[in-house]
Design an enzyme around this catalytic site. Structure first.
Site, PDB file in Angstrom:
ATOM      1  N   SER A  65       1.822 -10.158  -1.332  1.00 40.61           N
ATOM      2  CA  SER A  65       1.676  -8.584  -1.285  1.00 40.61           C
ATOM      3  C   SER A  65       1.805  -7.859   0.807  1.00 40.61           C
ATOM      4  CB  SER A  65       0.172  -8.294  -0.943  1.00 40.61           C
ATOM      5  OG  SER A  65      -0.928  -8.956   0.316  1.00 40.61           O
TER       6      SER A  65
ATOM      7  N   LYS B  36       0.013  -1.472   0.071  1.00 36.32           N
ATOM      8  CA  LYS B  36      -0.069  -0.314   0.053  1.00 36.32           C
ATOM      9  C   LYS B  36       0.777   1.625  -0.231  1.00 36.32           C
ATOM     10  CE  LYS B  36      -4.739  -1.474   2.119  1.00 36.32           C
ATOM     11  NZ  LYS B  36      -4.123  -2.611   1.877  1.00 36.32           N
TER      12      LYS B  36
ATOM     13  N   GLU C 299      -9.659   6.895   3.098  1.00 36.25           N
ATOM     14  CA  GLU C 299     -10.296   6.210   4.438  1.00 36.25           C
ATOM     15  C   GLU C 299      -9.246   5.031   4.841  1.00 36.25           C
ATOM     16  OE1 GLU C 299     -10.568   5.945   1.202  1.00 36.25           O
ATOM     17  OE2 GLU C 299      -9.824   3.958   1.221  1.00 36.25           O
TER      18      GLU C 299
HETATM   19  C1  LIG Z   1      -4.867  -4.255   1.980  1.00 30.73           C
HETATM   20  C2  LIG Z   1      -4.635  -5.346   1.245  1.00 30.73           C
HETATM   21  C3  LIG Z   1      -5.189  -6.384   0.364  1.00 30.73           C
HETATM   22  C4  LIG Z   1      -5.857  -5.836  -1.052  1.00 30.73           C
HETATM   23  O1  LIG Z   1      -5.936  -4.608  -0.932  1.00 30.73           O
HETATM   24  P1  LIG Z   1      -5.840  -4.701  -2.876  1.00 30.73           P
HETATM   25  O2  LIG Z   1      -6.055  -3.323  -3.381  1.00 30.73           O
HETATM   26  O3  LIG Z   1      -6.784  -6.052  -3.252  1.00 30.73           O
HETATM   27  O4  LIG Z   1      -4.650  -5.444  -3.149  1.00 30.73           O
HETATM   28  C5  LIG Z   1      -4.380  -7.236   0.246  1.00 30.73           C
HETATM   29  N1  LIG Z   1      -2.479  -7.422   0.560  1.00 30.73           N
HETATM   30  C6  LIG Z   1      -2.268  -7.132   2.122  1.00 30.73           C
HETATM   31  C7  LIG Z   1      -1.320  -7.198   2.457  1.00 30.73           C
HETATM   32  C8  LIG Z   1      -3.215  -5.956   1.741  1.00 30.73           C
HETATM   33  O5  LIG Z   1      -2.861  -4.628   3.406  1.00 30.73           O
END
Ligand SMILES: *Cc1c(COP(=O)(O)O)cnc(C)c1O
Length: 407
Positions: A389, A100, A122
């Site tokens: 992610s 993010k 948000e």
């Molecule tokens: C917020 C988040 C997501 C989901 O958001 P996307 O916009 O679909 O990537 C996925 N993995 C992590 C670690 C997150 O913090």
């Protein structure tokens, strides 16, 4: 659904001038915001072409966020599953713990360039709020984060993190007091204060130019991956996998490879307790075309168009709508979708800790649950790349509770 695209993908043509990906996306907002969105789109286009802006962005991504992230060969997991060679793109090692920050820094720099000193955002689980608060602290911008009162209670630690970094966290008491209501409140604030305020939206969602802009700030994930896999393996991967909330980490990995027809792409949604109304957040399992918070896309809604309740073990994946670009490529047969249930996710989470010594976010564990099923069907000379992610530090106390441990 066709597994391979019928028409050749030309990603440079998307979105069109009015923000459409085929029939998806667009601008569905009150009149007052149309002008603001148009202005933002123009400013973004100029910034994108400005070498100074790109150099500044590259500087912060490297020095502040920790890019490039590694492409890691998960040798023990690959052996354990007995199939494809599995690589992880290590977005979990970035500052604030997830992908993010790429988008938060990008948009905060854009806001500064536009002369807007006040930022609003948000947040649901709090991860986007934390990334935004940190970027604003570093760039000296004022930061207000809207968060549902229910989410604030569930994510107290992230609320405190944001406050430590100087952000004001405003609790939202309307509706279900969760993410959707926080978005409504942020949009209301933006309408009122648009002159000095930029709204940093947290995923590849909302009205144009957000889905495009957020995608662009994350596409470095796939660009690095291409270079790294060529260095390590001398060829492109056979399959890419990512979890999908709004879709930002997934499109960030996929975008660079969309025109490489031999590369299969799979997005993994939240299957929650299973595919029954109100028990999951898999928009492609029962979702229908509609408009939510500025964008036309697949949405979980009932026959009257009321937004359905969603559930996932992972707070970052339980939004009722999916990013419009994913909806388009899914209809084109270019990106395939699957889902993982909470139960599968908990198994995947524990497996990665045990085999690789990596504690993944519960969101990322959705992608991993799919990999656990998929890798054994592939051969050892095939390569699968999964976007890791985020890291799971934020989730360990919840996992402990679910496993019946007292920590
Ligand atoms: C917020 C988040 C997501 C989901 O958001 P996307 O916009 O679909 O990537 C996925 N993995 C992590 C670690 C997150 O913090």
């Amino acid at each position: 659904m066709e597994a391979s695209p019928e028409t050749k993908i030309d990603k440079s043509a998307l979105p069109d001038g009015r923000g459409h990906f085929g029939q998806f996306g667009g601008v569905y907002v009150p009149e007052t915001l149309v002008t603001a969105l148009e202005h933002l789109g123009e400013q973004y286009e100029t910034a994108k072409r400005d070498p100074d802006f790109q150099a500044e962005l590259a500087f912060y991504l490297k020095e502040f966020a920790g890019r490039p992230t590694g492409l890691y060969y998960a040798e023990r997991l690959s052996e354990e599953l007995g199939g494809a060679k599995i690589y992880f793109k290590r977005e979990d090692l970035l500052h604030t713990g997830a992908h993010k920050i790429n988008n938060a820094i990008g948009q905060a720099l854009l806001a500064k360039r536009m002369g807007k000193r006040r930022i609003i955002a948000e947040t649901g689980a709090g991860q986007h709020g934390v990334a935004t608060a940190c970027a604003c602290a570093r760039l000296g911008l004022q930061c207000v984060v809207y968060m549902g009162a229910v989410d604030m209670e569930r994510q107290k630690l992230n609320v405190f993190r944001m406050r430590l970094c100087g952000a004001e966290v405003r609790g939202v008491e309307s509706g279900q007091k969760t993410l959707k209501d926080a978005v409504n409140e942020a949009m209301r604030d933006w309408v009122t204060n648009v002159r000095d305020t930029h709204y940093i939206l947290g995923s590849a969602l909302g009205s144009h130019p957000y889905p495009m802009m957020v995608r662009d700030f994350h596409k470095i994930i796939g660009e690095e991956t291409r270079q790294q896999i060529m260095e390590k393996e001398g060829r492109l991967p056979d399959e890419l996998v990512a979890c999908v909330g709004g879709g930002s980490n997934a499109i960030g990995l996929f975008y660079e490879f969309l025109e490489d027809e031999a590369v299969r792409m799979v997005g993994v949604e939240a299957g929650g307790y299973g595919i029954k109304q109100g028990q999951h957040a898999a928009r492609f399992e029962g979702g229908r075309l509609g408009v939510l918070q500025g964008s036309k896309t697949y949405i979980l809604q009932d026959a009257d168009g009321q937004i359905e309740l969603t559930h996932s073990v992972s707070a970052g994946l339980d939004y009722a709508a999916i990013g419009p670009e994913h909806a388009y490529y899914r209809d084109q047969g270019r990106i395939e979708f699957s889902y993982a249930t909470d139960e599968e996710v908990m198994k995947a989470f524990q497996l990665l800790c045990r085999t690789e010594g990596i504690v993944p976010a519960l969101e990322s564990s959705h992608a991993l649950a799919y990999v656990m099923k998929r890798a054994p069907q592939m051969s050892p000379d095939q390569i699968l790349v999964m976007n890791l992610s985020g890291r799971g530090d934020k989730d360990v106390s919840q996992v402990a509770k679910l496993l019946g441990e007292d920590v």
